[in-house]
Design a protein around this motif. Sequence first.
Motif, mmCIF file in Angstrom:
data_model
loop_
_atom_site.group_PDB
_atom_site.id
_atom_site.type_symbol
_atom_site.label_atom_id
_atom_site.label_comp_id
_atom_site.label_asym_id
_atom_site.label_seq_id
_atom_site.Cartn_x
_atom_site.Cartn_y
_atom_site.Cartn_z
ATOM 1 N N ALA A 6 0.832 -1.199 0.000
ATOM 2 C CA ALA A 6 0.000 0.000 0.000
ATOM 3 C C ALA A 6 0.871 1.255 0.000
ATOM 4 O O ALA A 6 2.029 1.240 0.425
ATOM 5 N N LEU A 7 0.284 2.341 -0.485
ATOM 6 C CA LEU A 7 1.024 3.591 -0.614
ATOM 7 C C LEU A 7 1.062 4.388 0.694
ATOM 8 O O LEU A 7 0.147 4.309 1.515
ATOM 9 N N THR A 8 2.120 5.164 0.840
ATOM 10 C CA THR A 8 2.306 6.067 1.967
ATOM 11 C C THR A 8 2.357 7.494 1.433
ATOM 12 O O THR A 8 2.966 7.764 0.398
ATOM 13 N N ILE A 9 1.705 8.425 2.149
ATOM 14 C CA ILE A 9 1.643 9.824 1.723
ATOM 15 C C ILE A 9 2.910 10.572 2.152
ATOM 16 O O ILE A 9 3.481 10.302 3.213
ATOM 17 N N GLY A 10 3.328 11.502 1.308
ATOM 18 C CA GLY A 10 4.453 12.352 1.652
ATOM 19 C C GLY A 10 4.371 13.676 0.918
ATOM 20 O O GLY A 10 3.375 13.978 0.243
ATOM 21 N N ARG A 11 5.413 14.461 1.051
ATOM 22 C CA ARG A 11 5.533 15.739 0.348
ATOM 23 C C ARG A 11 6.860 15.762 -0.401
ATOM 24 O O ARG A 11 7.905 15.380 0.153
ATOM 25 N N LEU A 25 7.949 12.038 4.515
ATOM 26 C CA LEU A 25 6.777 11.228 4.806
ATOM 27 C C LEU A 25 5.944 11.870 5.912
ATOM 28 O O LEU A 25 6.382 12.817 6.584
ATOM 29 N N GLU A 26 4.746 11.324 6.120
ATOM 30 C CA GLU A 26 3.826 11.893 7.112
ATOM 31 C C GLU A 26 4.409 11.913 8.515
ATOM 32 O O GLU A 26 4.071 12.782 9.322
ATOM 33 N N ASP A 27 5.260 10.947 8.832
ATOM 34 C CA ASP A 27 5.830 10.884 10.179
ATOM 35 C C ASP A 27 7.014 11.823 10.361
ATOM 36 O O ASP A 27 7.654 11.836 11.412
ATOM 37 N N GLY A 28 7.338 12.608 9.317
ATOM 38 C CA GLY A 28 8.425 13.564 9.401
ATOM 39 C C GLY A 28 9.763 13.040 8.918
ATOM 40 O O GLY A 28 10.711 13.822 8.768
ATOM 41 N N SER A 29 9.859 11.746 8.669
ATOM 42 C CA SER A 29 11.112 11.184 8.167
ATOM 43 C C SER A 29 11.291 11.551 6.699
ATOM 44 O O SER A 29 10.328 11.750 5.959
ATOM 45 N N ILE A 30 12.542 11.647 6.285
ATOM 46 C CA ILE A 30 12.871 11.990 4.896
ATOM 47 C C ILE A 30 13.518 10.780 4.240
ATOM 48 O O ILE A 30 14.470 10.210 4.779
ATOM 49 N N VAL A 31 12.986 10.390 3.078
ATOM 50 C CA VAL A 31 13.513 9.241 2.349
ATOM 51 C C VAL A 31 13.880 9.681 0.936
ATOM 52 O O VAL A 31 13.354 10.664 0.418
ATOM 53 N N THR A 32 14.796 8.945 0.343
ATOM 54 C CA THR A 32 15.112 9.131 -1.072
ATOM 55 C C THR A 32 14.464 7.989 -1.840
ATOM 56 O O THR A 32 14.788 6.818 -1.615
ATOM 57 N N ALA A 33 13.513 8.312 -2.703
ATOM 58 C CA ALA A 33 12.742 7.312 -3.441
ATOM 59 C C ALA A 33 13.247 7.199 -4.873
ATOM 60 O O ALA A 33 13.763 8.167 -5.452
ATOM 61 N N HIS A 34 13.082 6.013 -5.430
ATOM 62 C CA HIS A 34 13.396 5.813 -6.848
ATOM 63 C C HIS A 34 12.289 6.431 -7.692
ATOM 64 O O HIS A 34 11.098 6.212 -7.451
ATOM 65 N N CYS A 35 12.680 7.211 -8.682
ATOM 66 C CA CYS A 35 11.730 7.848 -9.597
ATOM 67 C C CYS A 35 11.844 7.166 -10.956
ATOM 68 O O CYS A 35 12.771 7.443 -11.717
ATOM 69 N N ALA A 36 10.921 6.271 -11.240
ATOM 70 C CA ALA A 36 10.964 5.504 -12.498
ATOM 71 C C ALA A 36 10.343 6.322 -13.616
ATOM 72 O O ALA A 36 9.309 5.968 -14.190
ATOM 73 N N ASN A 37 10.979 7.444 -13.907
ATOM 74 C CA ASN A 37 10.470 8.341 -14.942
ATOM 75 C C ASN A 37 11.639 9.137 -15.514
ATOM 76 O O ASN A 37 12.159 10.042 -14.862
ATOM 77 N N PRO A 38 12.075 8.823 -16.742
ATOM 78 C CA PRO A 38 13.227 9.515 -17.316
ATOM 79 C C PRO A 38 12.888 10.867 -17.940
ATOM 80 O O PRO A 38 13.777 11.589 -18.384
#
Length: 228
Positions: A6-11, A25-38
Amino acid sequence: MKFTPALTIGRLIKRYKRFMADIELEDGSIVTAHCANPGAMLGLLDAGNKVWVNKSPDPNRKLAYNWQLVECENTIIGVNTSLPNLLAHEAILAGVIPELNGYHKIRREVKYGVDSRIDFLLEGEGKPSCYVEVKNVHLKRNNTAQFPDSVTARGAKHLQELTRMTAEGFRCVMLYVIQRNDCDAFSLAADIDVNYANAAVIAKAAGVEFLTYCCEVTPQEVKIVRAL
């Protein structure tokens, strides 16, 4: 296609190096996500945009999260360019794309042309094989979905390959899967890539068919729902 996990909301904080995006993310943590879009992702990259990500089940992944959706102009838009092939496969099997009904066999990633692979090769009794190339669309300008959003030499090559296959007597289809449902029309973005637009004009004149389908996009699933 339902999202699993399931998806998680973020900014969105920023996208960089084409395939990376920093997201809070909603909990305030910062993640680096893979962006599958060239692509350029025009109009979708404002800092603070609401986004949705999910975590890969693979514990060995360098980037644990995948960026899937973004909200822009009060519309949820799919940004993962690997999804349209899955969406098209589902839709073809379900008969949602009537222009592609009547084939009993579907093969994927079949070699053809000059060092190319077709997304789908459809085969049926008493009819020529149908070569289907799929492209992801998310750019919207003036209520019109447009492709491409950046120069795509690879996309132009695919159109040239389809043009050649049409000349050999095969049926060829260019299918644009629009991962949003707020557009009234579709056009080629010739101001962004005139070579692609010219290749499309030549392909259409040669008999290549062009289909455009919109998706219903929610944080639970994405599915092709209507022709545009």
